[in-house]
Scaffold this active site. Structure first.
Site, PDB file in Angstrom:
ATOM      1  N   HIS A 219      26.581  26.179  25.271  1.00 26.05           N
ATOM      2  CA  HIS A 219      25.790  27.256  25.792  1.00 26.05           C
ATOM      3  C   HIS A 219      24.312  27.182  25.815  1.00 26.05           C
ATOM      4  O   HIS A 219      23.631  27.777  26.408  1.00 26.05           O
ATOM      5  CB  HIS A 219      26.469  28.451  25.142  1.00 26.05           C
ATOM      6  CG  HIS A 219      27.869  28.896  26.001  1.00 26.05           C
ATOM      7  ND1 HIS A 219      28.967  28.311  26.030  1.00 26.05           N
ATOM      8  CD2 HIS A 219      27.849  30.034  26.941  1.00 26.05           C
ATOM      9  CE1 HIS A 219      29.801  28.923  26.450  1.00 26.05           C
ATOM     10  NE2 HIS A 219      29.191  30.118  27.243  1.00 26.05           N
ATOM     11  N   SER A 223      26.407  23.965  31.192  1.00 27.39           N
ATOM     12  CA  SER A 223      27.218  22.760  31.749  1.00 27.39           C
ATOM     13  C   SER A 223      26.385  21.845  32.776  1.00 27.39           C
ATOM     14  O   SER A 223      25.467  22.376  33.271  1.00 27.39           O
ATOM     15  CB  SER A 223      28.178  23.445  32.692  1.00 27.39           C
ATOM     16  OG  SER A 223      29.413  24.328  31.961  1.00 27.39           O
ATOM     17  N   LYS A 247      38.396  30.462  39.555  1.00 22.57           N
ATOM     18  CA  LYS A 247      38.823  29.136  39.932  1.00 22.57           C
ATOM     19  C   LYS A 247      39.733  28.561  38.547  1.00 22.57           C
ATOM     20  O   LYS A 247      40.759  27.779  38.424  1.00 22.57           O
ATOM     21  CB  LYS A 247      37.663  28.288  39.752  1.00 22.57           C
ATOM     22  CG  LYS A 247      37.732  26.623  40.400  1.00 22.57           C
ATOM     23  CD  LYS A 247      36.379  25.949  40.557  1.00 22.57           C
ATOM     24  CE  LYS A 247      36.938  24.599  41.124  1.00 22.57           C
ATOM     25  NZ  LYS A 247      35.684  23.679  41.357  1.00 22.57           N
ATOM     26  N   ASP A 248      39.151  28.921  37.261  1.00 21.63           N
ATOM     27  CA  ASP A 248      39.948  28.479  36.327  1.00 21.63           C
ATOM     28  C   ASP A 248      41.390  29.205  36.017  1.00 21.63           C
ATOM     29  O   ASP A 248      42.598  28.629  35.628  1.00 21.63           O
ATOM     30  CB  ASP A 248      39.388  28.991  34.966  1.00 21.63           C
ATOM     31  CG  ASP A 248      38.199  28.003  34.496  1.00 21.63           C
ATOM     32  OD1 ASP A 248      38.432  26.804  34.952  1.00 21.63           O
ATOM     33  OD2 ASP A 248      37.166  28.348  33.883  1.00 21.63           O
ATOM     34  N   GLU A 291      54.052   8.136  19.588  1.00 20.78           N
ATOM     35  CA  GLU A 291      53.993   9.049  21.007  1.00 20.78           C
ATOM     36  C   GLU A 291      53.253   8.329  22.086  1.00 20.78           C
ATOM     37  O   GLU A 291      52.139   7.657  21.722  1.00 20.78           O
ATOM     38  CB  GLU A 291      53.832  10.069  20.564  1.00 20.78           C
ATOM     39  CG  GLU A 291      54.426  10.894  19.827  1.00 20.78           C
ATOM     40  CD  GLU A 291      55.749  11.344  20.792  1.00 20.78           C
ATOM     41  OE1 GLU A 291      56.968  10.944  20.704  1.00 20.78           O
ATOM     42  OE2 GLU A 291      55.520  12.764  21.172  1.00 20.78           O
TER      43      GLU A 291
HETATM   44  C1  HEM Z   1      46.356  20.956  17.645  1.00 19.14           C
HETATM   45  C2  HEM Z   1      47.457  21.518  17.820  1.00 19.14           C
HETATM   46  C3  HEM Z   1      48.799  20.926  17.612  1.00 19.14           C
HETATM   47  C4  HEM Z   1      49.328  19.779  18.193  1.00 19.14           C
HETATM   48  C5  HEM Z   1      48.733  18.573  18.852  1.00 19.14           C
HETATM   49  C6  HEM Z   1      50.930  19.509  17.639  1.00 19.14           C
HETATM   50  C7  HEM Z   1      51.844  18.551  17.744  1.00 19.14           C
HETATM   51  C8  HEM Z   1      52.907  18.546  17.368  1.00 19.14           C
HETATM   52  C9  HEM Z   1      53.855  17.343  17.325  1.00 19.14           C
HETATM   53  C10 HEM Z   1      53.595  16.222  18.225  1.00 19.14           C
HETATM   54  C11 HEM Z   1      55.119  17.983  16.852  1.00 19.14           C
HETATM   55  C12 HEM Z   1      56.382  17.399  17.056  1.00 19.14           C
HETATM   56  C13 HEM Z   1      57.275  17.727  18.176  1.00 19.14           C
HETATM   57  C14 HEM Z   1      58.667  17.527  18.046  1.00 19.14           C
HETATM   58  O1  HEM Z   1      59.002  16.343  17.987  1.00 19.14           O
HETATM   59  O2  HEM Z   1      59.441  18.353  17.798  1.00 19.14           O
HETATM   60  C15 HEM Z   1      54.880  19.253  16.235  1.00 19.14           C
HETATM   61  C16 HEM Z   1      55.988  19.755  15.638  1.00 19.14           C
HETATM   62  C17 HEM Z   1      55.546  21.108  14.886  1.00 19.14           C
HETATM   63  N1  HEM Z   1      54.529  21.744  14.892  1.00 19.14           N
HETATM   64 FE1  HEM Z   1      52.896  21.266  15.879  1.00 19.14          FE
HETATM   65  N2  HEM Z   1      50.974  20.743  16.911  1.00 19.14           N
HETATM   66  C18 HEM Z   1      49.784  21.281  16.899  1.00 19.14           C
HETATM   67  C19 HEM Z   1      49.633  22.771  16.244  1.00 19.14           C
HETATM   68  C20 HEM Z   1      50.769  23.369  15.425  1.00 19.14           C
HETATM   69  C21 HEM Z   1      50.579  24.813  14.867  1.00 19.14           C
HETATM   70  C22 HEM Z   1      49.419  25.581  15.155  1.00 19.14           C
HETATM   71  C23 HEM Z   1      51.779  25.032  14.325  1.00 19.14           C
HETATM   72  C24 HEM Z   1      51.841  26.202  13.174  1.00 19.14           C
HETATM   73  C25 HEM Z   1      51.134  26.751  12.752  1.00 19.14           C
HETATM   74  C26 HEM Z   1      52.506  23.742  14.598  1.00 19.14           C
HETATM   75  C27 HEM Z   1      53.944  23.927  13.829  1.00 19.14           C
HETATM   76  C28 HEM Z   1      54.790  22.810  13.778  1.00 19.14           C
HETATM   77  C29 HEM Z   1      56.089  22.810  13.433  1.00 19.14           C
HETATM   78  C30 HEM Z   1      56.503  23.753  12.659  1.00 19.14           C
HETATM   79  C31 HEM Z   1      56.601  21.498  13.903  1.00 19.14           C
HETATM   80  C32 HEM Z   1      57.865  20.966  13.623  1.00 19.14           C
HETATM   81  C33 HEM Z   1      59.059  21.552  14.506  1.00 19.14           C
HETATM   82  C34 HEM Z   1      59.625  20.742  15.655  1.00 19.14           C
HETATM   83  O3  HEM Z   1      59.709  19.461  14.975  1.00 19.14           O
HETATM   84  O4  HEM Z   1      59.818  21.129  16.523  1.00 19.14           O
HETATM   85  N3  HEM Z   1      51.851  22.900  15.208  1.00 19.14           N
HETATM   86  N4  HEM Z   1      53.599  19.334  16.542  1.00 19.14           N
END
Ligand code: HEM
Lengths: 440, 280
Positions: A219, A223, A247-248, A291
């Site tokens: 800001h 942009s 637009k968004d 991945e």
């Molecule tokens: C930047 C944001 C995030 C990214 C890029 C991300 C990415 C991922 C990925 C790749 C997995 C594995 C998925 C699978 O195979 O099931 C995963 C699982 C998980 N994430 Fe995240 N996540 C993010 C944010 C969060 C947040 C904020 C929470 C909780 C506060 C969270 C909680 C969990 C939990 C509990 C799992 C395991 C459950 C599962 O495998 O389905 N994630 N996450």
């Protein structure tokens, strides 16, 4: 903020006036993403992806918090608890697929966002800080996604964790102890799973914090735009609301359609079947692959097959993999061309479309392929170009190239004429980095 | 200065990569790619069309019941289904009393109410399918040193899951003469069976479906090996993701709503911008 002609927040309702005096939160929002933020009128759809990335972050946080209510971070039950989510928790399957595919969608969006920055040189002055914070966000995202993928404790979770933490063991002297310290043991086990869960819950909120800094930094100059010519007058801009909120909104709709099509009809297409096999330290999968969004960097890691200048091949790979992202930090100073937009940079554009983009495509492909020929040789050529592009070609091209003539202003570009251009002393072809008039 | 450093760093990575490339290319030119038995003889799964395929797919409950019968009468001797509860069988169209009877037909781990000793008891609908072996050691001892994997997720844990299971069950054959000639070490060892659909060509599971009529279907369908293999694969696709049908059914209204909302958003966008676009 930003421009002198920005509209000022004028609450009409007494409650809002009262609130504005005590805590000007509505004013902040108004100036950040409301009518109080003037934005170039000529942004194309590539400028939608920042808002989409913010949406993805919120989506991941919401679905993640719900998953965490049912997930158990313990090596004995983690796998079963994700299956419990899939089968027994009401709409649990949808939450888990939404989160797993949400991570992929997040990376798709962020890769396009970064691509936009590279082509239109959004990293140049006066926007270096926005770019630097963006690279920090990307690194944090990679760490978060890596640790998230470990949580379901399938075969790829376990072996991915083992291979990636194993990279640290390539560091001389401290490597092995460092890996043991990171994992809390000699191999991934309960200690590792627990700390990964803790950090996986924490990091998205750290990302949210850095995102706020990213937008704050945005800001100040406002942009950039596809011409790369800075805003000159009020005619060059429109208020963010309603123009870009509309637009968004449309962009978000298109994004959600694509995302939901994958989520409901091919939710496992982007995942690896091996992660539906419970983690087994005694059985190594035939191909350990991360991945898809890590593939280019994985390809660079594996491209170094020979020791070099007494540096072991593995260490070279690790250094190069980190360097491949760290070079982005230096881009604002490596690209010295005063012109921002690739549209007006004929030589840069050639290297971009016929060099960098094919090299990235090859790296994406080879990172997911088995480590055998011809994929190794292809990744070596593509990695070589990747480093050469940023470290050698960009500094030289930007010094020698003759840019095409730029439009006088954004308004002229959009309407074909700008009445101010006749009054201007001369239609300067090349923009000097003129920061927007700072008035706050 | 920064540009000179940058070019030097670029050369450093570039030369290291070129060196790796040259050594790799020379080795490749001299030795070529080693041919392996798996690469030469492994086959991709045959086509299998199930009612649950495609964006409008729905389970064929009649087929799932037949497949369940095959699982129960044949596969459950060696393979568990630990993520599936008996109560879920109601989704296949069984009535509550039928599910109770099925559950009672399985012995699940329990405690003797008088002595507290570990025993087994007949299952109830809330129980999950029991594992056929007490532990991995027992499983290996009974199966030529291989562990029969739990089948709850087998169709998601393999590429082309349903088609893979079907191909595996119908793919047993004698090892081709060419294989024995070119790769003598790839001949099935004792207790192993040749099957080109299995990644390393030889597996420790004896062909479980050997003869037509191995099970007797209640609905009169002829129980050929082909038919039983299809049915049990369909059943395992369901077992891997019982929510598959609901997922697809949910997807359509969601997409419909999003399409509608997106068209509205587009019209709003066009009308808001109408006077800001170039007029030519
Ligand atoms: C930047 C944001 C995030 C990214 C890029 C991300 C990415 C991922 C990925 C790749 C997995 C594995 C998925 C699978 O195979 O099931 C995963 C699982 C998980 N994430 Fe995240 N996540 C993010 C944010 C969060 C947040 C904020 C929470 C909780 C506060 C969270 C909680 C969990 C939990 C509990 C799992 C395991 C459950 C599962 O495998 O389905 N994630 N996450």
């Amino acid at each position: 903020m930003s421009f002198p002609w920005a509209k000022e927040y004028q609450p009409s309702h007494p409650t809002m006036r009262w609130l504005d005096e005590k805590l000007p939160l509505p004013r902040l929002v108004y100036n950040a993403i409301g009518a109080g933020y003037p934005v170039p009128r000529n942004l194309n759809y590539f400028w939608n992806f920042g808002v989409l990335a913010g949406f993805c972050l919120m989506l991941q946080i919401v679905t993640g918090i719900i998953l965490a209510m049912h997930y158990a971070p313990n090596a004995l039950v983690a796998f079963d608890s994700t299956e419990h989510i899939m089968r027994d928790v009401n709409w649990g399957w949808m939450m888990r697929y939404a989160h797993a595919n949400g991570a992929s969608a997040f990376f798709v969006v962020v890769y396009i966002h970064i691509f936009r920055g590279l082509f239109f040189s959004s990293y140049k002055a006066p926007r270096e800080m926005i770019w630097l914070l963006g690279v920090v966000i990307f690194l944090l995202m990679m760490a978060t996604a890596f640790m998230g993928y470990v949580l379901p404790w399938g075969q790829m979770s376990f072996w991915g964790a083992k291979v990636i933490t194993g990279l640290f063991s390539a560091i001389p002297l401290v490597g092995e102890p460092l890996q043991t310290w990171l994992l809390g043991g000699f191999a991934p086990d309960n200690a590792a799973l627990n700390r990964f869960f803790s950090l996986h819950y924490l990091l998205p909120f750290v990302i949210a914090g850095v995102v706020i800094l990213h937008i704050w930094a945005l800001h100040i100059p406002g942009s950039s735009n596809p011409t790369g010519v800075e805003v000159k007058t009020a005619a060059d801009t429109v208020p963010f609301h309603p123009y870009y909120t509309a637009k968004d909104g449309f962009g978000l709709g298109v994004f959600l359609i694509l995302y939901c099509a994958v989520l409901f009809f091919a939710p496992n297409a982007l995942g690896h079947p091996d992660n539906y096999i419970p983690a087994n330290p005694m059985s190594t999968p035939a191909h350990i692959v991360p991945e898809w969004y890590f593939w280019p960097f994985y390809a660079i890691l594996r491209a170094f097959t020979q020791d070099f200048l007494f540096i072991p091949a593995k260490l070279m790979g690790v250094i190069a993999m980190f360097a491949s992202i760290l070079v982005w930090f230096f881009l604002p100073w490596l690209d010295r061309s005063p012109v921002r937009s690739g549209i007006y940079r004929p030589l840069f554009r050639k290297f971009f479309w016929f060099g960098l983009i094919p090299a990235m495509a090859v790296l994406f492909y080879c990172g997911g392929a088995p480590a055998e020929e011809p994929f190794v040789m292809l990744s070596q050529i593509a990695s070589l170009y990747y480093f050469a592009h940023f470290l050698i070609i960009l500094p030289i091209v930007s010094a020698i190239e003759r840019p095409d003539p730029l439009p006088y202003s954004i308004t002229e570009k959009v309407l074909g004429e700008d009445e101010n251009s006749a009054l201007a002393p001369s239609a300067v072809p090349v923009e000097k980095s003129d920061a927007a008039p700072a008035a706050s | 200065m920064i540009r000179i450093i940058s070019i030097l760093v670029g050369l450093f990575f570039g030369v290291a990569l070129a060196w790796s490339f040259v050594v790799g290319a020379v080795t490749f030119a001299q030795e070529g790619k080693p041919e392996t038995a798996e690469h030469a003889f492994h086959e991709y799964p045959k086509d299998l069309h199930l009612a649950s395929d495609g964006a409008f797919g729905k389970f064929d409950r009649q087929q799932l019941q037949r497949g369940f019968q095959v699982y129960k009468e044949v596969c459950s001797a060696c393979h568990g289904l630990k993520h599936v509860a008996f109560r879920s069988l109601e989704q296949l169209g069984y009535t509550e009393p039928e599910v109770k009877a099925i559950a009672a037909g399985f012995q699940v781990p329990g405690l003797d109410p008088n002595t507290g000793e570990q025993t087994t008891r007949p299952g109830v609908p809330t129980d999950y399918f029991p594992a056929p072996f007490a532990n991995d050691i027992a499983a290996r001892a009974a199966n030529n040193n291989a562990i029969p994997p739990d089948l709850s997720l087998i169709t998601k844990a393999r590429h082309d899951g349903g088609a893979y299971v079907y191909s595996l069950l119908t793919g047993y054959q004698d090892p081709p003469a060419a294989l024995l000639q070119e790769f003598p070490e790839a001949a099935p060892g004792t207790g192993l069976y040749y099957n080109p659909y299995f990644p390393n060509l030889n597996l420790a599971m004896a062909p479980p479906l050997m003869s037509d009529g191995q099970v007797t279907y209640g609905d009169g369908t002829a129980a050929t090996v082909e038919q039983m293999s299809k049915d049990v694969s369909a059943f395992l696709v369901w077992a891997g993701e019982p929510t598959l049908e609901k997922r697809k059914q949910t997807g359509w209204p969601v997409l419909g709503f999003l399409l509608f909302a997106t068209v509205l958003a587009y019209l709003a966008y066009r009308s808001i911008w109408a006077h800001k676009k170039a007029k030519h």
